[in-house]
Design a protein around this motif. Structure first.
Motif, PDB file in Angstrom:
ATOM      1  N   GLN A  51      48.589 -37.755 -23.606  1.00  9.97           N
ATOM      2  CA  GLN A  51      48.630 -38.557 -24.822  1.00  9.97           C
ATOM      3  C   GLN A  51      48.074 -39.959 -24.600  1.00  9.97           C
ATOM      4  O   GLN A  51      48.150 -40.499 -23.509  1.00  9.97           O
ATOM      5  CB  GLN A  51      50.048 -38.642 -25.376  1.00  9.97           C
ATOM      6  N   ILE A  52      47.514 -40.507 -25.649  1.00  7.95           N
ATOM      7  CA  ILE A  52      47.130 -41.915 -25.668  1.00  7.95           C
ATOM      8  C   ILE A  52      48.284 -42.614 -26.376  1.00  7.95           C
ATOM      9  O   ILE A  52      48.451 -42.499 -27.591  1.00  7.95           O
ATOM     10  CB  ILE A  52      45.781 -42.114 -26.390  1.00  7.95           C
ATOM     11  N   GLU A  53      49.109 -43.266 -25.588  1.00 10.15           N
ATOM     12  CA  GLU A  53      50.405 -43.748 -26.070  1.00 10.15           C
ATOM     13  C   GLU A  53      50.317 -44.681 -27.271  1.00 10.15           C
ATOM     14  O   GLU A  53      51.128 -44.567 -28.190  1.00 10.15           O
ATOM     15  CB  GLU A  53      51.175 -44.410 -24.928  1.00 10.15           C
ATOM     16  N   GLN A  54      49.358 -45.588 -27.291  1.00 13.05           N
ATOM     17  CA  GLN A  54      49.286 -46.560 -28.383  1.00 13.05           C
ATOM     18  C   GLN A  54      49.080 -45.859 -29.728  1.00 13.05           C
ATOM     19  O   GLN A  54      49.750 -46.180 -30.710  1.00 13.05           O
ATOM     20  CB  GLN A  54      48.154 -47.586 -28.161  1.00 13.05           C
ATOM     21  N   VAL A  55      48.151 -44.915 -29.770  1.00 12.11           N
ATOM     22  CA  VAL A  55      47.869 -44.229 -31.033  1.00 12.11           C
ATOM     23  C   VAL A  55      48.978 -43.230 -31.354  1.00 12.11           C
ATOM     24  O   VAL A  55      49.359 -43.071 -32.521  1.00 12.11           O
ATOM     25  CB  VAL A  55      46.487 -43.550 -31.010  1.00 12.11           C
ATOM     26  N   ALA A  56      49.533 -42.581 -30.333  1.00 12.21           N
ATOM     27  CA  ALA A  56      50.655 -41.657 -30.555  1.00 12.21           C
ATOM     28  C   ALA A  56      51.834 -42.412 -31.178  1.00 12.21           C
ATOM     29  O   ALA A  56      52.513 -41.889 -32.070  1.00 12.21           O
ATOM     30  CB  ALA A  56      51.065 -40.996 -29.252  1.00 12.21           C
ATOM     31  N   ARG A  57      52.072 -43.653 -30.722  1.00 17.40           N
ATOM     32  CA  ARG A  57      53.152 -44.466 -31.310  1.00 17.40           C
ATOM     33  C   ARG A  57      52.864 -44.792 -32.773  1.00 17.40           C
ATOM     34  O   ARG A  57      53.766 -44.782 -33.610  1.00 17.40           O
ATOM     35  CB  ARG A  57      53.347 -45.761 -30.513  1.00 17.40           C
ATOM     36  N   ILE A  58      51.608 -45.083 -33.069  1.00 16.05           N
ATOM     37  CA  ILE A  58      51.247 -45.367 -34.467  1.00 16.05           C
ATOM     38  C   ILE A  58      51.510 -44.135 -35.329  1.00 16.05           C
ATOM     39  O   ILE A  58      52.096 -44.241 -36.410  1.00 16.05           O
ATOM     40  CB  ILE A  58      49.774 -45.817 -34.581  1.00 16.05           C
ATOM     41  N   MET A  59      51.085 -42.970 -34.849  1.00 24.87           N
ATOM     42  CA  MET A  59      51.321 -41.747 -35.619  1.00 24.87           C
ATOM     43  C   MET A  59      52.817 -41.518 -35.809  1.00 24.87           C
ATOM     44  O   MET A  59      53.265 -41.162 -36.894  1.00 24.87           O
ATOM     45  CB  MET A  59      50.669 -40.533 -34.970  1.00 24.87           C
ATOM     46  N   GLN A  60      53.601 -41.721 -34.756  1.00 23.75           N
ATOM     47  CA  GLN A  60      55.048 -41.544 -34.862  1.00 23.75           C
ATOM     48  C   GLN A  60      55.640 -42.508 -35.888  1.00 23.75           C
ATOM     49  O   GLN A  60      56.516 -42.134 -36.662  1.00 23.75           O
ATOM     50  CB  GLN A  60      55.727 -41.731 -33.501  1.00 23.75           C
ATOM     51  N   LYS A  61      55.167 -43.751 -35.907  1.00 23.31           N
ATOM     52  CA  LYS A  61      55.667 -44.727 -36.881  1.00 23.31           C
ATOM     53  C   LYS A  61      55.309 -44.308 -38.304  1.00 23.31           C
ATOM     54  O   LYS A  61      56.111 -44.483 -39.224  1.00 23.31           O
ATOM     55  CB  LYS A  61      55.120 -46.124 -36.585  1.00 23.31           C
TER      56      LYS A  61
ATOM     57  N   ALA B  82      41.143 -23.864 -31.019  1.00 26.00           N
ATOM     58  CA  ALA B  82      41.977 -24.844 -30.316  1.00 26.00           C
ATOM     59  C   ALA B  82      43.221 -25.222 -31.114  1.00 26.00           C
ATOM     60  O   ALA B  82      44.076 -25.957 -30.613  1.00 26.00           O
ATOM     61  CB  ALA B  82      41.174 -26.099 -30.011  1.00 26.00           C
ATOM     62  N   GLY B  83      43.341 -24.722 -32.322  1.00 24.91           N
ATOM     63  CA  GLY B  83      44.421 -25.130 -33.216  1.00 24.91           C
ATOM     64  C   GLY B  83      45.828 -24.958 -32.667  1.00 24.91           C
ATOM     65  O   GLY B  83      46.642 -25.880 -32.746  1.00 24.91           O
ATOM     66  N   MET B  84      46.122 -23.812 -32.096  1.00 27.62           N
ATOM     67  CA  MET B  84      47.482 -23.570 -31.578  1.00 27.62           C
ATOM     68  C   MET B  84      47.803 -24.510 -30.421  1.00 27.62           C
ATOM     69  O   MET B  84      48.914 -25.041 -30.343  1.00 27.62           O
ATOM     70  CB  MET B  84      47.642 -22.115 -31.140  1.00 27.62           C
ATOM     71  N   ASP B  85      46.848 -24.726 -29.530  1.00 25.23           N
ATOM     72  CA  ASP B  85      47.071 -25.649 -28.407  1.00 25.23           C
ATOM     73  C   ASP B  85      47.339 -27.062 -28.914  1.00 25.23           C
ATOM     74  O   ASP B  85      48.212 -27.763 -28.396  1.00 25.23           O
ATOM     75  CB  ASP B  85      45.862 -25.667 -27.469  1.00 25.23           C
ATOM     76  N   ILE B  86      46.580 -27.494 -29.918  1.00 20.24           N
ATOM     77  CA  ILE B  86      46.773 -28.838 -30.461  1.00 20.24           C
ATOM     78  C   ILE B  86      48.152 -28.944 -31.113  1.00 20.24           C
ATOM     79  O   ILE B  86      48.875 -29.921 -30.900  1.00 20.24           O
ATOM     80  CB  ILE B  86      45.655 -29.201 -31.455  1.00 20.24           C
ATOM     81  N   MET B  87      48.516 -27.932 -31.901  1.00 23.56           N
ATOM     82  CA  MET B  87      49.838 -27.938 -32.549  1.00 23.56           C
ATOM     83  C   MET B  87      50.943 -28.012 -31.506  1.00 23.56           C
ATOM     84  O   MET B  87      51.892 -28.797 -31.648  1.00 23.56           O
ATOM     85  CB  MET B  87      50.023 -26.697 -33.426  1.00 23.56           C
ATOM     86  N   ASP B  88      50.831 -27.206 -30.450  1.00 23.93           N
ATOM     87  CA  ASP B  88      51.835 -27.223 -29.377  1.00 23.93           C
ATOM     88  C   ASP B  88      51.919 -28.598 -28.734  1.00 23.93           C
ATOM     89  O   ASP B  88      53.010 -29.109 -28.468  1.00 23.93           O
ATOM     90  CB  ASP B  88      51.522 -26.167 -28.308  1.00 23.93           C
ATOM     91  N   PHE B  89      50.776 -29.208 -28.478  1.00 22.04           N
ATOM     92  CA  PHE B  89      50.741 -30.534 -27.862  1.00 22.04           C
ATOM     93  C   PHE B  89      51.426 -31.566 -28.768  1.00 22.04           C
ATOM     94  O   PHE B  89      52.268 -32.347 -28.308  1.00 22.04           O
ATOM     95  CB  PHE B  89      49.295 -30.950 -27.573  1.00 22.04           C
ATOM     96  N   ILE B  90      51.083 -31.579 -30.026  1.00 21.54           N
ATOM     97  CA  ILE B  90      51.653 -32.557 -30.964  1.00 21.54           C
ATOM     98  C   ILE B  90      53.167 -32.364 -31.071  1.00 21.54           C
ATOM     99  O   ILE B  90      53.933 -33.331 -31.055  1.00 21.54           O
ATOM    100  CB  ILE B  90      50.995 -32.464 -32.353  1.00 21.54           C
ATOM    101  N   GLN B  91      53.600 -31.114 -31.140  1.00 26.05           N
ATOM    102  CA  GLN B  91      55.034 -30.854 -31.285  1.00 26.05           C
ATOM    103  C   GLN B  91      55.805 -31.081 -29.989  1.00 26.05           C
ATOM    104  O   GLN B  91      56.893 -31.663 -30.019  1.00 26.05           O
ATOM    105  CB  GLN B  91      55.260 -29.420 -31.776  1.00 26.05           C
ATOM    106  N   ASN B  92      55.266 -30.626 -28.864  1.00 26.28           N
ATOM    107  CA  ASN B  92      56.018 -30.664 -27.608  1.00 26.28           C
ATOM    108  C   ASN B  92      55.830 -31.937 -26.796  1.00 26.28           C
ATOM    109  O   ASN B  92      56.752 -32.368 -26.113  1.00 26.28           O
ATOM    110  CB  ASN B  92      55.666 -29.440 -26.749  1.00 26.28           C
TER     111      ASN B  92
ATOM    112  N   LEU C  13      54.070 -35.038 -28.120  1.00 26.91           N
ATOM    113  CA  LEU C  13      54.302 -36.183 -29.006  1.00 26.91           C
ATOM    114  C   LEU C  13      55.622 -36.069 -29.764  1.00 26.91           C
ATOM    115  O   LEU C  13      56.094 -37.034 -30.341  1.00 26.91           O
ATOM    116  CB  LEU C  13      53.148 -36.342 -30.002  1.00 26.91           C
ATOM    117  N   GLN C  14      56.185 -34.874 -29.773  1.00 25.47           N
ATOM    118  CA  GLN C  14      57.464 -34.572 -30.424  1.00 25.47           C
ATOM    119  C   GLN C  14      57.447 -34.913 -31.914  1.00 25.47           C
ATOM    120  O   GLN C  14      58.370 -35.521 -32.446  1.00 25.47           O
ATOM    121  CB  GLN C  14      58.611 -35.251 -29.697  1.00 25.47           C
ATOM    122  N   ILE C  15      56.371 -34.480 -32.575  1.00 28.79           N
ATOM    123  CA  ILE C  15      56.245 -34.644 -34.019  1.00 28.79           C
ATOM    124  C   ILE C  15      56.295 -33.261 -34.643  1.00 28.79           C
ATOM    125  O   ILE C  15      55.526 -32.374 -34.288  1.00 28.79           O
ATOM    126  CB  ILE C  15      54.931 -35.370 -34.384  1.00 28.79           C
ATOM    127  N   ASP C  16      57.194 -33.095 -35.585  1.00 35.45           N
ATOM    128  CA  ASP C  16      57.393 -31.818 -36.252  1.00 35.45           C
ATOM    129  C   ASP C  16      56.145 -31.418 -37.032  1.00 35.45           C
ATOM    130  O   ASP C  16      55.557 -32.236 -37.738  1.00 35.45           O
ATOM    131  CB  ASP C  16      58.599 -31.922 -37.188  1.00 35.45           C
TER     132      ASP C  16
END
Length: 190
Positions: free
Chosen positions: A87-97, A121-131, A133-136
């Protein structure tokens, strides 16, 4: 039933669009673009290099695409899956906010991950975002365009502006080409 009505009402009242690119915006991976020249020589480009790579190309207004006049062939096979994503933490934090704000106030933010990657690549991206970045998954939409043409991102965002009556757009992308294309929408939709 009330829950379903509230959800539909929320979508009918959407007016904000928050769009995040995936590669080199939300995450860094070890996938490369392989470029083959007409003489058979190959070289690799990291996504950040590809984002600013300028092959000799001409724009074809009839198709809305760039034609590679150098006859280089681009192989995006490594982008069919995520290779060592971080993850790129700065942008991941923005998305979480953005997600937290929508959960808190339900102000009508549509949150999207808009990537040039293909649907494979869709399933891998979804898994990454959920697991990672922990975004539902219910809080965002994943759009896999299957093309790196900047006009494709522009068209998708334009469709959202028109179809959902969007009044406020934030676009996060590392590619100058994509940013320029999407910025063109400001003239049509101030």
């Amino acid at each position: 039933m009330k829950k379903h009505l509230d959800k539909w009402n929320h979508y009918l009242n959407e007016s904000k669009l928050r769009v995040f690119d995936f590669d080199d915006t939300l995450a860094v991976t070890d996938a490369d673009v392989t470029v083959t020249r007409p003489d058979g020589t190959e070289f690799k480009l990291k996504p950040s290099e590809y984002a600013v790579y300028e092959p000799v190309a001409e724009y074809n207004p009839a198709t809305g695409e760039y034609i590679n006049t150098k006859d280089e062939v681009f192989d995006f096979t490594e982008f069919d899956r995520l290779i060592n994503p971080r993850q790129i933490e700065q942008v991941a934090r923005i998305m979480q906010k953005v997600v937290d704000a929508e959960m808190r106030d339900g102000a009508g933010r549509k949150i999207a991950i808009l990537t040039a990657r293909a649907p494979t690549a869709g399933m891998d991206i979804m898994d990454f975002i959920q697991n990672v970045l922990q975004i539902d998954a219910s809080m965002f939409e994943l759009i896999t365009l299957g093309t790196s043409d900047p006009q494709a991102k522009k068209r998708w965002i334009k469709d959202q502006i028109i179809n959902l009556n969007i009044h406020d757009v934030l676009f996060f992308d590392d590619s100058p080409k994509n940013i320029v294309a999407v910025d063109e929408l400001k003239a049509e939709h101030p």
